[in-house]
Structure formats: structure tokens, C-alpha cells
Design a protein around this motif. Structure first.
Motif, PDB file in Angstrom:
ATOM      1  N   CYS A  43      44.051  40.030  23.652  1.00  0.00           N
ATOM      2  CA  CYS A  43      43.808  39.652  25.022  1.00  0.00           C
ATOM      3  C   CYS A  43      42.527  40.315  25.787  1.00  0.00           C
ATOM      4  CB  CYS A  43      44.947  40.110  25.984  1.00  0.00           C
ATOM      5  SG  CYS A  43      46.583  39.630  25.334  1.00  0.00           S
ATOM      6  N   VAL A  44      41.641  39.424  25.992  1.00  0.00           N
ATOM      7  CA  VAL A  44      40.371  39.927  26.742  1.00  0.00           C
ATOM      8  C   VAL A  44      40.202  39.693  28.180  1.00  0.00           C
ATOM      9  CG1 VAL A  44      39.063  39.515  24.471  1.00  0.00           C
ATOM     10  CG2 VAL A  44      39.128  37.441  26.254  1.00  0.00           C
ATOM     11  N   SER A  45      39.522  40.565  28.695  1.00  0.00           N
ATOM     12  CA  SER A  45      39.297  40.210  30.049  1.00  0.00           C
ATOM     13  C   SER A  45      37.999  39.482  30.233  1.00  0.00           C
ATOM     14  CB  SER A  45      38.889  41.694  30.678  1.00  0.00           C
ATOM     15  OG  SER A  45      40.053  42.471  30.810  1.00  0.00           O
ATOM     16  N   SER A  46      38.078  38.835  31.536  1.00  0.00           N
ATOM     17  CA  SER A  46      36.916  37.724  31.871  1.00  0.00           C
ATOM     18  C   SER A  46      36.129  38.114  33.135  1.00  0.00           C
ATOM     19  CB  SER A  46      37.356  36.429  31.903  1.00  0.00           C
ATOM     20  OG  SER A  46      38.386  36.232  32.972  1.00  0.00           O
ATOM     21  N   GLN A  47      36.721  39.304  33.958  1.00  0.00           N
ATOM     22  CA  GLN A  47      36.320  39.640  35.122  1.00  0.00           C
ATOM     23  C   GLN A  47      36.782  41.047  35.158  1.00  0.00           C
ATOM     24  OE1 GLN A  47      38.585  37.024  38.057  1.00  0.00           O
ATOM     25  NE2 GLN A  47      36.468  35.969  38.291  1.00  0.00           N
ATOM     26  N   ALA A  48      36.134  41.747  35.892  1.00  0.00           N
ATOM     27  CA  ALA A  48      36.431  43.155  36.404  1.00  0.00           C
ATOM     28  C   ALA A  48      36.995  43.093  37.597  1.00  0.00           C
ATOM     29  CB  ALA A  48      35.148  44.022  36.719  1.00  0.00           C
ATOM     30  N   GLY A  49      38.530  43.378  37.513  1.00  0.00           N
ATOM     31  CA  GLY A  49      39.378  43.017  38.598  1.00  0.00           C
ATOM     32  C   GLY A  49      39.737  41.622  38.850  1.00  0.00           C
ATOM     33  N   PHE A  56      52.827  39.452  41.581  1.00  0.00           N
ATOM     34  CA  PHE A  56      53.407  40.242  40.554  1.00  0.00           C
ATOM     35  C   PHE A  56      52.323  40.931  39.684  1.00  0.00           C
ATOM     36  CE2 PHE A  56      52.862  35.679  39.900  1.00  0.00           C
ATOM     37  CZ  PHE A  56      52.343  35.816  38.787  1.00  0.00           C
ATOM     38  N   CYS A  57      51.186  41.019  39.957  1.00  0.00           N
ATOM     39  CA  CYS A  57      49.991  41.272  38.956  1.00  0.00           C
ATOM     40  C   CYS A  57      49.311  42.654  39.396  1.00  0.00           C
ATOM     41  CB  CYS A  57      49.034  40.090  38.967  1.00  0.00           C
ATOM     42  SG  CYS A  57      47.546  40.470  37.931  1.00  0.00           S
ATOM     43  N   ALA A  58      49.261  43.775  38.768  1.00  0.00           N
ATOM     44  CA  ALA A  58      48.778  44.759  38.929  1.00  0.00           C
ATOM     45  C   ALA A  58      47.003  44.616  39.212  1.00  0.00           C
ATOM     46  CB  ALA A  58      48.796  45.883  37.871  1.00  0.00           C
ATOM     47  N   THR A  59      46.504  43.642  38.547  1.00  0.00           N
ATOM     48  CA  THR A  59      45.058  43.428  38.594  1.00  0.00           C
ATOM     49  C   THR A  59      44.664  43.035  39.956  1.00  0.00           C
ATOM     50  OG1 THR A  59      44.927  43.179  36.288  1.00  0.00           O
ATOM     51  CG2 THR A  59      42.911  42.324  37.520  1.00  0.00           C
ATOM     52  N   GLY A  60      45.441  42.127  40.595  1.00  0.00           N
ATOM     53  CA  GLY A  60      45.199  41.491  41.641  1.00  0.00           C
ATOM     54  C   GLY A  60      45.347  42.436  42.815  1.00  0.00           C
ATOM     55  N   ALA A  61      46.178  43.453  42.686  1.00  0.00           N
ATOM     56  CA  ALA A  61      46.065  44.540  43.808  1.00  0.00           C
ATOM     57  C   ALA A  61      44.766  45.329  43.662  1.00  0.00           C
ATOM     58  CB  ALA A  61      47.434  45.340  43.523  1.00  0.00           C
ATOM     59  N   MET A  62      44.217  45.484  42.804  1.00  0.00           N
ATOM     60  CA  MET A  62      42.912  46.177  42.621  1.00  0.00           C
ATOM     61  C   MET A  62      41.701  45.427  43.319  1.00  0.00           C
ATOM     62  SD  MET A  62      43.008  46.988  38.247  1.00  0.00           S
ATOM     63  CE  MET A  62      41.112  47.201  38.659  1.00  0.00           C
ATOM     64  N   GLY A  63      41.920  44.099  43.548  1.00  0.00           N
ATOM     65  CA  GLY A  63      40.619  43.520  43.886  1.00  0.00           C
ATOM     66  C   GLY A  63      39.751  43.109  42.961  1.00  0.00           C
ATOM     67  N   PHE A  64      38.527  42.493  43.502  1.00  0.00           N
ATOM     68  CA  PHE A  64      37.489  41.754  42.549  1.00  0.00           C
ATOM     69  C   PHE A  64      36.435  42.698  42.635  1.00  0.00           C
ATOM     70  CE2 PHE A  64      34.049  38.962  42.080  1.00  0.00           C
ATOM     71  CZ  PHE A  64      34.284  38.544  40.837  1.00  0.00           C
ATOM     72  N   ALA A  65      35.894  43.083  41.608  1.00  0.00           N
ATOM     73  CA  ALA A  65      34.404  43.669  41.414  1.00  0.00           C
ATOM     74  C   ALA A  65      33.663  42.693  41.095  1.00  0.00           C
ATOM     75  CB  ALA A  65      34.792  44.871  40.299  1.00  0.00           C
ATOM     76  N   ARG A  66      33.522  41.957  39.986  1.00  0.00           N
ATOM     77  CA  ARG A  66      32.436  41.121  39.509  1.00  0.00           C
ATOM     78  C   ARG A  66      33.010  40.251  38.338  1.00  0.00           C
ATOM     79  NH1 ARG A  66      29.532  42.422  34.965  1.00  0.00           N
ATOM     80  NH2 ARG A  66      29.441  44.823  34.564  1.00  0.00           N
ATOM     81  N   ASN A  67      32.180  39.179  38.108  1.00  0.00           N
ATOM     82  CA  ASN A  67      32.372  38.480  36.678  1.00  0.00           C
ATOM     83  C   ASN A  67      31.757  39.147  35.757  1.00  0.00           C
ATOM     84  OD1 ASN A  67      33.721  36.158  37.827  1.00  0.00           O
ATOM     85  ND2 ASN A  67      31.592  35.299  38.542  1.00  0.00           N
ATOM     86  N   LEU A  68      32.419  39.202  34.478  1.00  0.00           N
ATOM     87  CA  LEU A  68      31.753  39.497  33.266  1.00  0.00           C
ATOM     88  C   LEU A  68      30.746  38.742  32.687  1.00  0.00           C
ATOM     89  CD1 LEU A  68      34.656  41.317  31.501  1.00  0.00           C
ATOM     90  CD2 LEU A  68      33.550  42.246  33.118  1.00  0.00           C
ATOM     91  N   THR A  69      29.878  39.108  31.884  1.00  0.00           N
ATOM     92  CA  THR A  69      28.845  38.308  31.139  1.00  0.00           C
ATOM     93  C   THR A  69      29.160  37.904  29.964  1.00  0.00           C
ATOM     94  OG1 THR A  69      27.837  40.347  30.163  1.00  0.00           O
ATOM     95  CG2 THR A  69      26.942  39.738  32.288  1.00  0.00           C
TER      96      THR A  69
END
Length: 201
Positions: A43-49, A56-69
């Protein structure tokens, strides 16, 4: 550039979770490797946050930092290959941190790197993009000639409840997401997290 491996956790069932530190700005992302017989699903990430704030999502609670390259997305698979012993993905799911279809420009390139024989050489039918239902992104994925798979996060049977759990439902309501799935014309997986007393009736 390499991704910095900060933490590696191993579960009793063999699942491994990796925390990578990105070289340019120090953002952190997660990658998960799930063994099942001779298969290894990564399982790969496509964004930081993530900006979508699903309830129900822990990542959503973190907020958005940026898109990954593209290199930061595909580089997660490369880092696993460079371990000793290496972990070679047989299947890939865009189901880590972030909403991949909100970063389509980079995900589009990363899909090519993962699938190409000059890249990771993973068959398109073994690569799945999981989305909350970003309709333009579903259409863009469907226009690619390769047989990439689509997974849709539904999590509620109607717009009223889905809107409470997933704010993105205001922009992309359930009916439009299901229509996009029909137009996709390939295998679609529907994902539904059972929340006790919320969406399990």
C-alpha cells in the motif's frame, strides 16, 4: 533521491509498516507491505497527509501537507526492493496516506513507472487505485489503455450518512460516483468500513 527509512514495524501476521522521511522537506509518509502466500501487496502513499477529513480516517485528522512527486510514490517500492532481504511487490494498492486522484498528475506518471518493464514491471491488473470517488480522476484513470483496477470507498448507503462520514460527498455525491464506476468498464472493488451503530444497519 532515496527516501529515508525512519521506522519499520512488523506485525505477528507478517505485515510490515514503514515510515519514510522525504528528502526535500522532511515530510513523513507510510507504506505498508502485506504478505499473503506468494503475494506481497504494498500500500503506497500519494500525498503527505490528506485534506478530505473522512470521519473514520487517522490521516484525515492530520491535515494535508502536500502532494507527492512521481519519484516519491514509486520510490516507496524501490526502497522495499533495496532492503536486505528485498521485499518485491507483486500487487500495489494506492491506499496509503492521501487521495491519489487529487494528485492525478503525479499518480499518472507513477503508474507508468510501476507498470513499465523499464520500471517496476508490475502488471496493470495487479495495481489498484483506491479513491473516495473523485469523478474526474476516475474518468482519467479509465482513459488509460492499461487494465489498472479501481477501488471505491463508499462507507454509507445514502448521501445523508455518507456526507456526515465523508465531506467530499458534497462535491461528488454517491450517484455521480456510481455512474463514474459504471463508465469505468473494468473491475471495480467497493470498500465499506463497518462502524458500529453508525453505518452497519
Amino acid at each position: 533521491p532515496r527516501l529515508g527509512l525512519e521506522t519499520r514495524q512488523v506485525s505477528r501476521d507478517g505485515t510490515q509498516k514503514f515510515l519514510f522521511r522525504l528528502p526535500h522537506d522532511g515530510q513523513a509518509i507510510e507504506t505498508v507491505a502485506i504478505p499473503e502466500g506468494r503475494r506481497l501487496t504494498v500500500c503506497v502513499s500519494s500525498q503527505a497527509g490528506c485534506a478530505l477529513k473522512c470521519a473514520f480516517c487517522a490521516t484525515g485528522a492530520m491535515g494535508f501537507a502536500r502532494n507527492l512527486t512521481p519519484f516519491e510514490i514509486a520510490g516507496q517500492l524501490r526502497e522495499l526492493l533495496l532492503l536486505d532481504p528485498p521485499l518485491r511487490a507483486t500487487n500495489v494498492v494506492f491506499m496509503g496516506m492521501g487521495e491519489p486522484l487529487m494528485n492525478w498528475k503525479a499518480v499518472d506518471v507513477a503508474l507508468t513507472i510501476m507498470n513499465s518493464k523499464r520500471g517496476m514491471g508490475i502488471g496493470a491488473r495487479h495495481i489498484t487505485v483506491s479513491t473516495v470517488g473523485v469523478v474526474p480522476g476516475i474518468a482519467a484513470l479509465g482513459r488509460r489503455p492499461e487494465q489498472f483496477r479501481l477501488a471505491l470507498s463508499i462507507h454509507a448507503p445514502d448521501d445523508a450518512l455518507r456526507g456526515q462520514l465523508m465531506p467530499v460527498n458534497v462535491k461528488y455525491p454517491l450517484a455521480s460516483v456510481l455512474e463514474a464506476a459504471k463508465a469505468f468498464e473494468r473491475r471495480v472493488t467497493f470498500e465499506y468500513v463497518m462502524l458500529g451503530g453508525v453505518n452497519d444497519s
